[in-house]
Every structure is written in structure tokens, then in C-alpha cells.
Design an enzyme around this catalytic site. Sequence first.
Site, mmCIF file in Angstrom:
data_model
loop_
_atom_site.group_PDB
_atom_site.id
_atom_site.type_symbol
_atom_site.label_atom_id
_atom_site.label_comp_id
_atom_site.label_asym_id
_atom_site.label_seq_id
_atom_site.Cartn_x
_atom_site.Cartn_y
_atom_site.Cartn_z
ATOM 1 N NE ARG A 70 -1.711 -2.351 2.900
ATOM 2 C CZ ARG A 70 -2.152 -3.582 2.730
ATOM 3 N NH1 ARG A 70 -3.379 -3.783 2.342
ATOM 4 N NH2 ARG A 70 -1.386 -4.636 2.945
ATOM 5 C CB THR A 71 3.410 2.516 2.357
ATOM 6 O OG1 THR A 71 2.591 2.064 3.439
ATOM 7 C CG2 THR A 71 3.989 3.869 2.704
ATOM 8 C CE LYS A 98 26.625 -5.226 -6.608
ATOM 9 N NZ LYS A 98 27.064 -4.393 -7.719
ATOM 10 N NE ARG A 120 7.214 0.862 4.828
ATOM 11 C CZ ARG A 120 6.004 0.301 4.907
ATOM 12 N NH1 ARG A 120 5.836 -0.976 4.618
ATOM 13 N NH2 ARG A 120 4.954 1.009 5.282
ATOM 14 C CG HIS A 148 3.739 4.136 8.694
ATOM 15 N ND1 HIS A 148 3.837 4.941 7.580
ATOM 16 C CD2 HIS A 148 3.233 2.941 8.260
ATOM 17 C CE1 HIS A 148 3.419 4.268 6.516
ATOM 18 N NE2 HIS A 148 3.049 3.057 6.906
HETATM 19 C C1 NCD Z 1 2.045 -1.142 8.330
HETATM 20 C C2 NCD Z 1 3.543 -0.920 8.336
HETATM 21 O O1 NCD Z 1 4.234 -1.284 7.406
HETATM 22 O O2 NCD Z 1 3.977 -0.366 9.323
HETATM 23 N N1 NCD Z 1 1.448 -1.281 7.108
HETATM 24 C C3 NCD Z 1 1.230 -0.207 6.289
HETATM 25 O O3 NCD Z 1 2.069 0.646 6.102
HETATM 26 N N2 NCD Z 1 0.013 -0.100 5.735
HETATM 27 C C4 NCD Z 1 1.594 -2.115 9.317
HETATM 28 C C5 NCD Z 1 2.094 -3.523 9.257
HETATM 29 O O4 NCD Z 1 3.018 -3.873 8.541
HETATM 30 O O5 NCD Z 1 1.507 -4.337 9.984
#
Ligand code: NCD
Length: 331
Positions: A70-71, A98, A120, A148
Site C-alpha cells: 500500500r505505502t 553488496k 522505508r 509511520h
Molecule cells: C504497516 C507498516 O508497514 O507499518 N502497514 C502499512 O504501512 N500499511 C503495518 C504492518 O506492517 O503491519
Amino acid sequence: MTSPGNSYPAGSAAFPHRGLLGIAGLAPHEILFLLDEAEQWVELNRLPQKRDDRLAGLTIINAFFENSTRTLLSFEIAGKRLGADVVNMAVAQSSVKKGETLIDTAMTLNAMHADAIVIRHGSSGAVQLIADKVDCPVLNAGDGQHEHPTQALLDALTIRHALNLPRGGAFNGLAVTICGDILHSRVARSNILCLTSLGAEVRVCAPPALMPTGIEAMQVTPFHDFDAALRGADVVMMLRLQQERMQGQFIASPREYRHLYGLTLDRLAKAKPDALVMHPGPMNRGIEIDSNVADLAERSMITRQVEMGVAIRMACLDVLTRRSRGVEGWS
Ligand code: NCD
């Protein structure tokens, strides 16, 4: 706090930050500013032609060192709908494998003159480390167990839409129950910071081993009894067990976990009659949430959260690049 109808300070005073590393450090009116900015994108995204070219000529790099559906997708769609060139760094095929250090990767990204970098990473604080080394705005798409921020913003926008709360307004009087693996969840942390900042009452519920010690300091009420945590709740937000962050045994068994902390239809009846159901995804159906709850028409916000995610990320990319684009009042 800015009350409904009040306008924000002009130009960059409305959001004076260079990047978006977390909800911590944002004033309530800065959070509301981003939510209000996102509204125009909710509307655009519902049209057949979803295009605004304000970021034309800009390059956005998505560097995701951890898995994401999703993100990553929504940041990519957000950048493209605003006309930017969006590049996703394929970490699995990159020099990270590497042994390149994070700082060297950051310096490499910087040398390519990106106009915004979305990161991320599995380690808390890694996004800040990169932000300190690059010249452009950095957006945190999740760092370890830390924050997040765009998830918390999209969740707040989802709640506001579903409950018809006024723009610019606070969340006073709303009770939100967050249940699951609070200990490992950056989603829980950012949501607690965001919702309490907007005036909501936040309850957190988890088995003792998955509840951070001293969580009360975050202005929340901790519960181990899910039924008690649900009483009178307006919103129920469920979280996945983050097995990938667990070393050792945190729960007796998935079966027992579901029995005590799974959201079933019966259990949802303990909350307010129209309580909203939320989950950031990915879901483990049949463990933290039953399918007949996740798929409830009207009350399950899970796909609405995804929709709001694109709008929020468009707002963040637009606002954070105003300075480099020379938008009036943002120089
Ligand atoms: C979350 C994350 O990656 O922190 N998911 C997300 O971004 N929609 C939650 C999760 O991984 O459970």
C-alpha cells in the site's frame, strides 16, 4: 488549536518543516493543515482524469528497504498524479545487498538531485540519518518500530470523512481503541501521537508482552481486556502481529490470541453501535480480525484508508516541495 473556519498562517508558516519524519514535533494546526490540503486530492482522485501537473519536472525517489504494498504504491501514484517523475529504487537489486552503508546510499541518492526522497527502513532512526545527509525533503514511510506519519495522517483523514467532522476541527470527544501488537507497531505510535494531539481519547489494548512499558506517558489508557477497551469506542483500529520483529515467544498461540484479542462480530458489539473498523493492512484474517468484520459494508474503513492514503501523500509531496518550486510565500 485552530478552530473550524480559521485560516492557517500564510505560506510556509503553515508547515515550516523541511521534511516529514514523524508526527512527533508537529503542532495540532500543522496536522490539520495537511488533512485540509488533502481534501482537494480526495476530490481529484474520484474524477476520471486524475492529473495535476504542479510537480512536473521534479524527481521523487522511493527507497523502500522493507516490504510494502500500500505505502509504496500510493506514494508512487501520488507523485505521478502530481506530474512528477517517480523512481522506485529496487533495494533487492541495489548495492545495499553488496554491503554499502546507509550513509553512502544516501549520498548517492543526493547526488542524483532528487526533489524528494521517500524512505522505508527496518531500523528506527534510519530515515532521520538519511534526512541529515541529503539536501531535499525526506518523507518517512515507516522506520522500524518508530513512526509511520503518513499512515496516521490518512487514518485521521479517514475518521474525519466517515464521521463528517468539520475541516480544521479537533477530534474532541472521540474514543479510539487501538488493539494488537502495540509494542512493535510504528502505526500505533504515530496514531497515538496524531489522535491525542487532535484531542481524541485513545485506548490501547494488547497482551502484557506486547504492551510497551510506560505507554501511559503517551496520554493513552492501556488495557489487557479487549471487551473493556471496546466499551463506548467510536473507532476500533486493529493491528497485525508483527512476527518479523519478534524474537522469542510473545503470544501463547494464534488460537488463544484470536480468542482474547481478535475482532469478531460479537466483540465489535461491545463498542458503540456504529463504531468504525480500521486496519492499516496487511491483515491476517481470522487472527486479529474476522473476515465478516473486515468486510462489513459501511463500517469497515479498510479500503477507504487506502483511498485516503493517496490523497494524504499527494498533500505531503505538494507541501514539502513548495519551497524548491518557489511557490509564493514558501521560499
Ligand atoms: C504497516 C507498516 O508497514 O507499518 N502497514 C502499512 O504501512 N500499511 C503495518 C504492518 O506492517 O503491519
